[in-house]
Enzyme design. Structure first.
Site, PDB file in Angstrom:
ATOM      1  N   HIS A  66       0.807  -1.217   0.000  1.00  0.00           N
ATOM      2  CA  HIS A  66       0.000   0.000   0.000  1.00  0.00           C
ATOM      3  C   HIS A  66       0.842   1.269   0.000  1.00  0.00           C
ATOM      4  O   HIS A  66       0.323   2.354   0.227  1.00  0.00           O
ATOM      5  CB  HIS A  66      -0.931   0.025   1.221  1.00  0.00           C
ATOM      6  CG  HIS A  66      -1.982  -1.033   1.176  1.00  0.00           C
ATOM      7  ND1 HIS A  66      -2.794  -1.320   2.219  1.00  0.00           N
ATOM      8  CD2 HIS A  66      -2.333  -1.890   0.182  1.00  0.00           C
ATOM      9  CE1 HIS A  66      -3.612  -2.312   1.899  1.00  0.00           C
ATOM     10  NE2 HIS A  66      -3.346  -2.680   0.674  1.00  0.00           N
ATOM     11  N   ILE A 104       1.006   7.006   0.520  1.00  0.00           N
ATOM     12  CA  ILE A 104       0.503   5.896   1.314  1.00  0.00           C
ATOM     13  C   ILE A 104      -0.998   5.759   1.093  1.00  0.00           C
ATOM     14  O   ILE A 104      -1.740   6.738   1.227  1.00  0.00           O
ATOM     15  CB  ILE A 104       0.745   6.150   2.827  1.00  0.00           C
ATOM     16  CG1 ILE A 104       2.219   6.463   3.073  1.00  0.00           C
ATOM     17  CG2 ILE A 104       0.290   4.957   3.659  1.00  0.00           C
ATOM     18  CD1 ILE A 104       2.496   7.035   4.449  1.00  0.00           C
ATOM     19  N   CYS A 105      -1.433   4.569   0.742  1.00  0.00           N
ATOM     20  CA  CYS A 105      -2.864   4.336   0.551  1.00  0.00           C
ATOM     21  C   CYS A 105      -3.449   3.865   1.882  1.00  0.00           C
ATOM     22  O   CYS A 105      -3.376   2.688   2.229  1.00  0.00           O
ATOM     23  CB  CYS A 105      -3.083   3.289  -0.538  1.00  0.00           C
ATOM     24  SG  CYS A 105      -4.815   2.898  -0.805  1.00  0.00           S
ATOM     25  N   LEU A 106      -3.942   4.820   2.631  1.00  0.00           N
ATOM     26  CA  LEU A 106      -4.478   4.511   3.964  1.00  0.00           C
ATOM     27  C   LEU A 106      -5.669   5.435   4.192  1.00  0.00           C
ATOM     28  O   LEU A 106      -5.529   6.660   4.164  1.00  0.00           O
ATOM     29  CB  LEU A 106      -3.393   4.738   5.023  1.00  0.00           C
ATOM     30  CG  LEU A 106      -3.765   4.484   6.479  1.00  0.00           C
ATOM     31  CD1 LEU A 106      -4.129   3.018   6.696  1.00  0.00           C
ATOM     32  CD2 LEU A 106      -2.625   4.862   7.411  1.00  0.00           C
ATOM     33  N   TRP A 158      -8.694   7.903  -3.878  1.00  0.00           N
ATOM     34  CA  TRP A 158      -8.232   6.586  -3.458  1.00  0.00           C
ATOM     35  C   TRP A 158      -9.384   5.603  -3.377  1.00  0.00           C
ATOM     36  O   TRP A 158     -10.499   5.962  -3.046  1.00  0.00           O
ATOM     37  CB  TRP A 158      -7.579   6.664  -2.081  1.00  0.00           C
ATOM     38  CG  TRP A 158      -6.333   7.481  -2.045  1.00  0.00           C
ATOM     39  CD1 TRP A 158      -6.228   8.805  -1.724  1.00  0.00           C
ATOM     40  CD2 TRP A 158      -5.010   7.049  -2.340  1.00  0.00           C
ATOM     41  NE1 TRP A 158      -4.924   9.217  -1.804  1.00  0.00           N
ATOM     42  CE2 TRP A 158      -4.155   8.163  -2.181  1.00  0.00           C
ATOM     43  CE3 TRP A 158      -4.452   5.825  -2.736  1.00  0.00           C
ATOM     44  CZ2 TRP A 158      -2.775   8.090  -2.388  1.00  0.00           C
ATOM     45  CZ3 TRP A 158      -3.080   5.758  -2.935  1.00  0.00           C
ATOM     46  CH2 TRP A 158      -2.260   6.889  -2.760  1.00  0.00           C
TER      47      TRP A 158
END
Lengths: 374, 161
Positions: B91, B98-100, B154
């Site tokens: 991620h 950051i894919c959060l 996202w």
């Protein structure tokens, strides 16, 4: 055998006693061996606004009860941080051990009520600004509020600032379809309606608690707005995100409607002398001169004019408070330049809808006619 | 490379300043374990060292997080990226993005730098493999003009890692 049956009968009667004392607040999971869940609240004379903690207390006994003390646990609690909850449960468990061999179910519940009454205050910091909700030494504090659904507490100013931010953000994301976050969800039945309807109906919104994301009712917020009477400070914070590129949002239909709603609320507050001057950015120092805002004459004047000229009064008194804040801002300019700038911008922007003259005012009247927000 | 040249940012609001000073003071009293704040006089940009937790794929490795605060923090989420080199993670893109979800759609003003850091470390710790996201190259190409991850739309589909 007969003795055992007799003992069981006694325990069953005790459970019945608890159920009759606590009524709807007691759920009997099992009659024998006893297993109860009791909704315990502090003594607040039934004033729910004064209640900051509550507990669903589980009491689960074995067939050896009352010789073997029951197991005590928290099913659910509100307003209690982990430390306080652990303390509460272990104290009640200790009490249960002390009372072994005696019928104790009602006593345990009463103990929980007593302890909760002693703990009935919000603990810790405001989750939004991180400063204490209640100052421990002198008890003084900024006004705070609690969400009724989860008992999370916030400074009133902090939650209002966040709420206004969400409303703006929501309008914003409708205009430009960026991936902007809005933690505002629509009530299910209003979903299609509010997205298609021209009038952006704020009252159909519900929010999510910033801490636990539990849905809360907008009434919680409206209540704070009423209590604070803080429309002046809201007007200032409304435009915190006002930029050149965001100005178009201000000209949007929904924004106008919203501003007019505030303007009318403001007038109402002013008429009732319910306005408290904003004190957020104003640090008062000894010897400092604070000018008295000239609000009273306008308000009384507004009372005497007849209906036909009411809309003119509306527009003048709508801009009036901003001049006041502006002058207050002027005195404190040296210690909060950003605050001053913000107010200044809000002043300029808030005047635009009124500055458009006739159409804006007509719209205000129309809006006032078909919706009753107050 | 790390898109550290964020678009002309506005100074922190007074409220944001107060809140950040408070966060920093609390951080200094009890920093989240595994993290080290790199001292600087820029309140608006924090650089934080992360050390991978023992027993995970990143044990003993050190990375750097850069946290940039917007004018209206905490109403708006901070921008959090890894400085080069970013850890290999399904991620985390090679440009540090950051894919959060909590950094974007699920941000809440009740979150703090400290709680965000803990989430990121937990995301690292639960990684099954040191690899880049599948669409890494495409994504990083699209970000070449120094775009902020906050402008990305996202999709959060994987709640396991």
């Amino acid at each position: 055998m007969a003795a055992a049956a007799e003992a069981e009968e006694e325990v069953r009667q005790e459970v019945e006693a608890v159920a009759s004392v606590y009524g709807d607040d007691c759920r009997v999971v099992r009659g024998f061996p006893p297993h109860l869940v009791v909704h315990v609240r502090p003594h607040t004379a039934d004033d729910s606004s004064q209640q900051f903690v509550e507990l669903f207390l589980g009491i689960k006994a074995s067939s050896q009860y009352p010789k073997a003390p029951p197991h005590v646990y928290a099913v659910e609690s509100k307003g209690l941080d982990e430390n306080r909850q652990v303390y509460l449960i272990s104290s009640i468990q200790n009490k249960a051990r002390e009372l072994s061999c005696y019928p104790m179910l009602v006593t345990l519940c009463e103990e929980a009520v007593e302890m909760l009454s002693n703990m009935n205050h919000p603990a810790g910091d405001c989750p939004l600004c991180l400063y204490p909700l209640v100052k421990e030494n002198d008890g003084s504090a900024l006004p705070f509020m609690k969400l009724m659904s989860c008992y999370h507490c916030f400074h009133s100013d902090c939650i209002m600032r966040w709420w206004e931010w969400l409303q703006n953000d929501d309008t914003d994301s409708k205009k430009s379809s960026t991936a902007a976050t809005t933690e505002v969800i629509h009530a299910s039945e209003g979903l299609d309606l509010s997205s298609s309807a021209k009038h952006h109906n704020v009252s159909q919104h519900k929010g999510l608690c910033p801490v636990c994301r539990k849905v809360f009712d907008e009434k919680d917020i409206e209540h704070v707005r009423d209590l604070l009477g803080a429309n002046t400070s809201q007007l200032a914070s409304l435009s915190i995100d006002l930029d050149e590129d965001e100005k178009e949002v201000l000209h949007s239909e929904s924004e106008k409607i919203r501003q007019e709603k505030f303007a009318s609320l403001f007038n109402l507050q002013q008429e009732r002398n319910g306005l408290i001057e904003p004190k957020k950015d104003l640090s008062i120092q000894p010897g400092m001169y604070i000018p008295r805002p000239p609000s009273a004459p306008t308000a009384s004047e507004g009372d005497t004019v007849d209906d036909s000229s009411e809309d003119t009064t509306t527009s003048t008194s709508g801009t009036e408070p901003l001049n006041q804040t502006n002058s207050t801002g002027g005195t404190t300019k040296h210690n909060s330049s950003s605050g001053h700038r913000r107010r200044h911008r809000s002043h300029a922007s808030r005047r635009q809808p009124h500055g458009q003259g006739q159409p804006a005012r007509q719209q205000w009247q129309r809006k006032g006619g078909d919706t009753s927000h107050q | 490379m790390t898109s550290s040249s964020s678009p002309s940012r506005k100074a922190l609001s007074k409220i944001a300043c107060n809140r950040l000073q408070k966060e920093l003071a609390e951080w200094q009293v009890s920093p989240p374990s595994g993290f080290k704040y790199r001292v600087s006089d820029n309140l608006q940009r924090w650089v934080i060292e992360v050390t991978g937790a023992a027993g995970t794929l990143y044990a003993g490795e050190t990375y750097q997080l850069q946290v940039d605060f917007p004018e209206h923090y905490p109403m708006e989420a901070p921008q959090v990226i890894f400085l080069n080199p970013a850890p290999m993670h399904p991620h985390i893109y090679s440009n540090g993005h950051i894919c959060l979800d909590i950094l974007y759609d699920s941000w809440s003003p009740a979150m703090t730098v400290s709680s965000v850091c803990i989430s990121i470390l937990s995301m690292l710790s639960s990684s099954p493999a040191k690899q880049r996201p599948q669409d890494n190259d495409r994504y990083v190409r699209n970000c070449r003009n120094g775009r902020s991850p906050k402008e990305t739309r996202w999709w959060f589909h994987d709640d396991k890692v």
